[in-house]
Design an enzyme around this catalytic site. Structure first.
Site, PDB file in Angstrom:
ATOM      1  N   HIS A  14       0.842  -0.978   0.087  1.00 55.74           N
ATOM      2  CA  HIS A  14      -0.070  -0.140  -0.102  1.00 55.74           C
ATOM      3  C   HIS A  14       0.715   1.214  -0.028  1.00 55.74           C
ATOM      4  O   HIS A  14       2.060   1.219   0.485  1.00 55.74           O
ATOM      5  CB  HIS A  14      -0.821  -0.044   1.273  1.00 55.74           C
ATOM      6  CG  HIS A  14      -0.122  -0.080   2.517  1.00 55.74           C
ATOM      7  ND1 HIS A  14       0.291  -1.207   3.183  1.00 55.74           N
ATOM      8  CD2 HIS A  14       0.189   0.710   3.525  1.00 55.74           C
ATOM      9  CE1 HIS A  14       0.689  -1.258   4.195  1.00 55.74           C
ATOM     10  NE2 HIS A  14       0.943   0.311   4.396  1.00 55.74           N
ATOM     11  N   HIS A  21       0.570   5.263   1.088  1.00 54.30           N
ATOM     12  CA  HIS A  21      -0.407   6.465   1.838  1.00 54.30           C
ATOM     13  C   HIS A  21      -0.308   7.639   0.989  1.00 54.30           C
ATOM     14  O   HIS A  21       0.578   7.962   0.225  1.00 54.30           O
ATOM     15  CB  HIS A  21       0.105   6.514   3.235  1.00 54.30           C
ATOM     16  CG  HIS A  21       0.418   5.522   4.109  1.00 54.30           C
ATOM     17  ND1 HIS A  21      -0.655   5.290   4.995  1.00 54.30           N
ATOM     18  CD2 HIS A  21       1.322   4.746   4.188  1.00 54.30           C
ATOM     19  CE1 HIS A  21      -0.053   4.287   5.884  1.00 54.30           C
ATOM     20  NE2 HIS A  21       0.854   3.936   5.294  1.00 54.30           N
TER      21      HIS A  21
END
Ligand code: AMP
Ligand code: ZN
Length: 140
Positions: A103, A105
């Site tokens: 992932h 941010h």
């Protein structure tokens, strides 16, 4: 697409087994609001395929991440008018990775927000920089 990992919270979100506030989705990536936000507008772009982090994610999946991050950054910019945005990505415990599914941010930033993401630009030792560079290039 890689196999979903039955123990992975992000795989469960992609499968619709855990709810999320979805920001964007395409064949390769999924984006949502972070539920422990650093500040208003903190979002995440994740690969749909389960891969621990940047080191072992599929490059074609990674190639879809930044265009998705751009869409979200543009919407965040228009909706929240931050003073800046950081796109930050953690690999490994010392980097602060807590969910082992790739992932990145998206952090809207304000000058006085206290995020410990900015470092002083103190000149380095060029000999050391070059020695480290040679070590990296030996295995590139
Ligand atoms: P990192 O510490 O870089 O691995 O980031 C993992 C992020 O995932 C953290 O910011 C968490 O707040 C976020 N997170 C964990 N579980 C969920 C969830 N169910 N929905 C949305 N964000 C989550
Ligand atoms: Zn996963």
């Amino acid at each position: 697409m890689g196999m979903a990992n039955p123990d992975c919270i992000f795989c469960k979100i992609i499968a619709g087994e855990v709810p999320s506030l979805k920001l964007y989705e395409d064949d390769r990536v999924f984006a949502m609001m972070d539920i422990n936000p650093f500040d208003d507008g903190h979002g995440l772009v994740i690969t749909k395929a389960h891969a621990e982090n940047l080191l072992n994610a599929d490059p074609d999946d990674l190639a879809a991440v930044l265009p998705a991050a751009q869409k979200i950054c543009r919407a965040v910019e228009a909706a929240l008018k931050p003073e800046g945005v950081n796109v930050v990505q953690a690999n490994g415990p010392a980097a602060g990775q807590t969910v082992y599914h790739f992932h990145t941010h998206i952090f809207p930033r304000r000058r006085d927000d206290g995020a410990m993401l900015n470092w002083g630009h103190t000149p380095g030792d060029m000999g050391r920089i070059e020695a480290v560079y040679n070590k990296i290039m030996a295995v590139m």
